[in-house]
Design an enzyme around this catalytic site. Structure first.
Site, short mmCIF file in Angstrom:
data_model
loop_
_atom_site.label_atom_id
_atom_site.label_comp_id
_atom_site.label_asym_id
_atom_site.label_seq_id
_atom_site.Cartn_x
_atom_site.Cartn_y
_atom_site.Cartn_z
N GLU A 40 43.26 76.42 -25.98
CA GLU A 40 44.41 75.72 -26.59
C GLU A 40 44.17 74.21 -26.67
O GLU A 40 43.72 73.61 -25.67
CB GLU A 40 45.64 75.97 -25.70
CG GLU A 40 46.91 75.28 -26.18
CD GLU A 40 48.05 75.35 -25.16
OE1 GLU A 40 47.78 75.37 -23.93
OE2 GLU A 40 49.21 75.40 -25.59
N LYS A 118 52.37 78.55 -31.98
CA LYS A 118 52.85 78.94 -30.64
C LYS A 118 54.38 79.08 -30.65
O LYS A 118 55.09 78.16 -31.09
CB LYS A 118 52.42 77.87 -29.63
CG LYS A 118 52.72 78.17 -28.18
CD LYS A 118 52.15 77.04 -27.33
CE LYS A 118 52.36 77.24 -25.84
NZ LYS A 118 51.82 76.11 -25.06
N CYS A 163 48.89 80.30 -24.34
CA CYS A 163 49.24 79.71 -23.04
C CYS A 163 50.59 80.17 -22.49
O CYS A 163 50.72 81.30 -22.05
CB CYS A 163 49.14 78.18 -23.15
SG CYS A 163 48.89 77.37 -21.55
O1 LIG Z 1 53.23 78.36 -17.89
C1 LIG Z 1 52.47 77.59 -17.31
O2 LIG Z 1 52.42 77.54 -16.08
C2 LIG Z 1 51.54 76.69 -18.07
C3 LIG Z 1 51.86 76.63 -19.54
C4 LIG Z 1 51.16 75.52 -20.23
O3 LIG Z 1 50.52 74.72 -19.63
C5 LIG Z 1 51.20 75.44 -21.69
O4 LIG Z 1 51.74 76.31 -22.37
O5 LIG Z 1 50.64 74.46 -22.23
#
Ligand SMILES: O=C(O)CCC(=O)C(=O)O
Length: 283
Positions: A40, A118, A163
């Site tokens: 990402e 996303k 993510c």
């Molecule tokens: O859910 C998490 O602990 C991390 C999510 C995250 O860092 C993101 O989506 O950029």
């Protein structure tokens, strides 16, 4: 089917352009793989909020340009991770919904065949959650050799997530209902919640009887140490490969037939009680 996950390091002492060139070289080294995956927001850094606006690009911008050449040189399907997308025709004011966290999927000819914005934005009251728009479309990508609905054939239907999406099981169920057999999850997951990352990747694989290819970043940017530990899990929940914390390429062999076999031999997906709680209603 061979997949390579490129867990690239994202550190502030490297320029975005230099990282693009380095990522392209790593993609070229994966010739022989069927599918290559990057994480990402690797050009800018998932937590480098202050650089989002400056590094935002269009879908055919510099990251696409470099990655298209790399995919065609290597002859691979490329999930090029995600970019800060500046949506065409919109303004540039911070806080408006003009930026998206968008994944790019390229064919071995270097064509952009699919994108995924996303859906679940991370940050609560800051960062991505307030600076970017949310995607609202589930995206699947059938790779060549996929036989829809059966799991036969030599390819997979990929289901895309990014993510923080990993925390929302209803999204993955929606992708399974749309035909996904393998989830690709680029991430910039922080080291301090690494246990969640591993646990959730395995949970999404087990509950959906699908492969999970979760590719994170290494390094530290904007003061946030990255977890690394990219992971590939099979439809039974077994970890096929897991990276360490540093930059690394993880290469695994996947068996598309294993999805169908697992779903036939342990047909839990057929026992869903959709009338009571339909996870497809809202994601
Ligand atoms: O859910 C998490 O602990 C991390 C999510 C995250 O860092 C993101 O989506 O950029």
């Amino acid at each position: 089917m061979r997949a390579s996950l490129i867990q690239i390091a994202v550190d502030p002492d490297e320029s975005v352009n230099s990282r693009r060139q380095r990522a392209a070289a790593l993609v070229r080294e994966q010739r022989g793989a069927d599918l290559v995956v990057l994480p990402e927001l690797w050009p800018v850094g998932a937590f480098a909020y202050q650089s989002y606006a400056e590094e935002a690009e269009s879908l055919d911008g510099p990251t696409y340009d470099v990655m298209a050449k790399a995919a065609s040189d290597a002859g691979v399907w490329l999930h090029a991770g995600s970019i800060v997308e500046k949506a065409a025709g919109s303004g540039s004011a911070e806080g408006s919904s003009t930026l998206y966290n968008t994944s790019l999927i390229l064919s071995p000819a270097g064509e952009l065949v699919s994108t995924y914005r996303k859906i679940h934005r991370f940050g609560f009251d800051e960062g991505e959650a307030v600076m970017m728009g949310a995607g609202d479309e589930l995206v699947i990508v059938p790779l060549p050799g996929t036989v829809a609905g059966t799991g036969a054939g030599t390819g997979f239907t990929l289901g895309l997530a990014t993510c923080y999406d990993l925390r929302f099981p209803e999204l993955f169920r929606g992708l399974v209902d749309a035909g996904a057999q393998a989830f690709v999850v680029p991430a910039g997951w922080p080291a301090r919640r690494r246990e969640h990352w591993t646990l959730l990747a395995r949970a999404r694989a087990v509950e959906n009887q699908a492969y999970v290819l979760a590719c994170g970043t290494a390094g530290t940017h904007a003061g946030v140490e990255q977890a690394g530990h990219s992971i590939v899990v099979d439809p039974w929940g077994e970890v096929l490969a897991e990276a360490g914390p540093d930059e690394e390429v993880l290469t695994v062999e996947l068996d598309p037939a294993k999805v169908a076999t697992t779903r036939e031999q342990f047909p839990a997906l057929k026992d869903r009680r959709l009338g009571l709680a339909d996870p497809r209603r809202d994601c």
